[in-house]
Scaffold this active site. Sequence first.
Site, PDB file in Angstrom:
ATOM      1  CB  SER A   1      68.786  36.241  17.798  1.00 48.56           C
ATOM      2  OG  SER A   1      69.968  36.936  18.079  1.00 48.56           O
TER       3      SER A   1
ATOM      4  CG  HIS B   1      70.725  39.078  12.676  1.00 51.13           C
ATOM      5  ND1 HIS B   1      71.892  39.271  13.385  1.00 51.13           N
ATOM      6  CD2 HIS B   1      69.724  39.174  13.582  1.00 51.13           C
ATOM      7  CE1 HIS B   1      71.600  39.467  14.666  1.00 51.13           C
ATOM      8  NE2 HIS B   1      70.294  39.396  14.808  1.00 51.13           N
TER       9      HIS B   1
ATOM     10  CD  GLU C   1      77.960  36.597  20.501  1.00 52.15           C
ATOM     11  OE1 GLU C   1      78.909  37.189  19.926  1.00 52.15           O
ATOM     12  OE2 GLU C   1      76.826  37.088  20.592  1.00 52.15           O
TER      13      GLU C   1
ATOM     14  CD  GLN D   1      72.251  36.227  15.339  1.00 53.59           C
ATOM     15  OE1 GLN D   1      71.140  35.832  15.659  1.00 53.59           O
ATOM     16  NE2 GLN D   1      72.999  36.939  16.152  1.00 53.59           N
ATOM     17  CD  GLU D   2      76.167  38.384  15.101  1.00 56.22           C
ATOM     18  OE1 GLU D   2      77.275  38.740  15.557  1.00 56.22           O
ATOM     19  OE2 GLU D   2      75.080  38.667  15.633  1.00 56.22           O
TER      20      GLU D   2
ATOM     21  CG  ASP E   1      74.318  37.482  23.081  1.00 61.52           C
ATOM     22  OD1 ASP E   1      73.802  38.212  23.932  1.00 61.52           O
ATOM     23  OD2 ASP E   1      73.987  37.530  21.876  1.00 61.52           O
TER      24      ASP E   1
ATOM     25  CG  ASP F   1      76.384  35.265  17.845  1.00 60.00           C
ATOM     26  OD1 ASP F   1      76.125  34.201  18.451  1.00 60.00           O
ATOM     27  OD2 ASP F   1      75.720  36.315  18.017  1.00 60.00           O
TER      28      ASP F   1
ATOM     29  CD  GLU G   1      74.240  42.182  13.914  1.00 52.39           C
ATOM     30  OE1 GLU G   1      75.352  41.639  13.765  1.00 52.39           O
ATOM     31  OE2 GLU G   1      73.570  42.081  14.947  1.00 52.39           O
TER      32      GLU G   1
ATOM     33  CE  LYS H   1      77.806  40.417  18.335  1.00 53.28           C
ATOM     34  NZ  LYS H   1      77.260  39.057  18.258  1.00 53.28           N
TER      35      LYS H   1
ATOM     36  CE  LYS I   1      73.734  41.371  21.926  1.00 50.86           C
ATOM     37  NZ  LYS I   1      72.964  40.131  21.614  1.00 50.86           N
TER      38      LYS I   1
ATOM     39  CG  HIS J   1      75.893  45.809  17.100  1.00 52.51           C
ATOM     40  ND1 HIS J   1      75.810  45.887  15.742  1.00 52.51           N
ATOM     41  CD2 HIS J   1      76.188  44.495  17.370  1.00 52.51           C
ATOM     42  CE1 HIS J   1      76.051  44.702  15.207  1.00 52.51           C
ATOM     43  NE2 HIS J   1      76.287  43.852  16.168  1.00 52.51           N
ATOM     44  NE  ARG J   2      70.523  42.991  21.280  1.00 52.98           N
ATOM     45  CZ  ARG J   2      69.798  42.274  22.137  1.00 52.98           C
ATOM     46  NH1 ARG J   2      69.664  42.697  23.392  1.00 52.98           N
ATOM     47  NH2 ARG J   2      69.229  41.136  21.790  1.00 52.98           N
ATOM     48  CB  SER J   3      70.153  42.628  14.895  1.00 55.02           C
ATOM     49  OG  SER J   3      69.035  42.330  15.693  1.00 55.02           O
TER      50      SER J   3
END
Length: 442
Positions: free
Chosen positions: A51, A164, A302, A172-173, A329, A251, A214, A405, A354, A382-384
Amino acid sequence: MYRYLPIRKVYARQVLDSRGNPTVEVEVTVGEGVIGVNGYTGRASVPSGASTGKYEAVELRDGEKGNYVGLSVEKAVNNVNTRLAEAILGENALNQCYIDALILEADGTDNKSSIGANACLGVSMAVARAAALALRIPLFQYLGGCHTRRMPVPMMNILNGGVHADNAVDLQEFMIMPVGASSYQEGLRMCAEIYQFLKISLREKGMSTGVGDEGGFAPDLANTHEVLDFILDGIRRADYDPGKEVSIAIDAASSELYDAGKDAYYFPGESKMRGEEILRSREEMIAYYEDLVEHYPIVSIEDPLCEDDWEGWKKLTETLGEKVQLVGDDLFVTNEKKLACGIKLGVANAILVKMNQIGTLTETLTTVDMAHKAGYRTIISHRSGETEDPFIADLAVACGAGQIKTGAPCRSERNAKYNQLLRIEDYLGNLTVYQNPFGRTD
Ligand code: PGA
Ligand code: ZN
């Protein structure tokens, strides 16, 4: 000791990331004398988002003619082995700012589209790691200095949705934060226990225990309330007090939900589950978050609104900014200029960091500094698409960020970071600081 630590060799190769896509890995050898005798080789690999923010630095991929269904990074690898190697060979690895300036100069664009942010970042990280190795000090201390001792609170993504995962969850999260733990190690254990109870609950309900990119579970829950109730239940089953010991972070990654044509946010999963089109305007989104914050122990949201909706962000910050952490983000993309705008306008109160959104270590640290000076919180992320490289664990401690995260306590590319933090806490012993980033909750 060393005042001058020459870069002797720069070498990149293509390796696979956690999604099975190619990414850049770089080795930088530094040191006097013959390589292999007095040389130290730092290795680093670069993550990749799904994303991705519109304004991120460019990740160079080979496209149609490339291998791996066009996702190969041979051009970026080649750029490291030729243009970047040429730019930094013989230069002093202890002068990270200068090395990163040479990288920027070699690229010559605003967004690293010439050499590729993936190529630039791999080199920048590997130089730092080689320097730390040569000095024989841990990476987090090399990056952060002798007073570095604040451990981050994990923002652990235990339920995945959005792009994801292939489920019906639109945001998303969904993350848990062990704010009431007394150490990082205890916080990690609390999260891992909750994660296992969530798995048991899913099995009992006959739902999928498959995980997303993730490592969080990805069941077909009908809407955000159902997800949050399910998480609260998991926290209680593990015998923790929601809101006191363990809080919740979200997020929304709402740039992915935003439909420019309709100027509204489309919830595809909720639409499918309810059998009608669910669209929310900017105002409805703000009201939606107000309602969630009122009913659940949510401490952080987020990307609640999309990356171009600065007006909406401002309204939301005025409405909820005192109560919860609002994290930019896609909005800030770890970019100093974007963050400066946010600070000036009073938009958001925290930034997700990031490294590959901007492309060098120096630019990342500059953005972190700016955030801290303005009283914005920072979360190292991190990234996915990740690799086994735990660099961000060291970075989080080095920056004193207070939050990290890096996914669920599942999938080794995520645990590589959590486990590195265990090592750092062990190494520092009882000198570490572990704090609730939001102050007391009781
Ligand atoms: P990404 O997701 O790495 O796919 O961009 C992470 C996030 O949005 O925070
Ligand atoms: Zn995000």
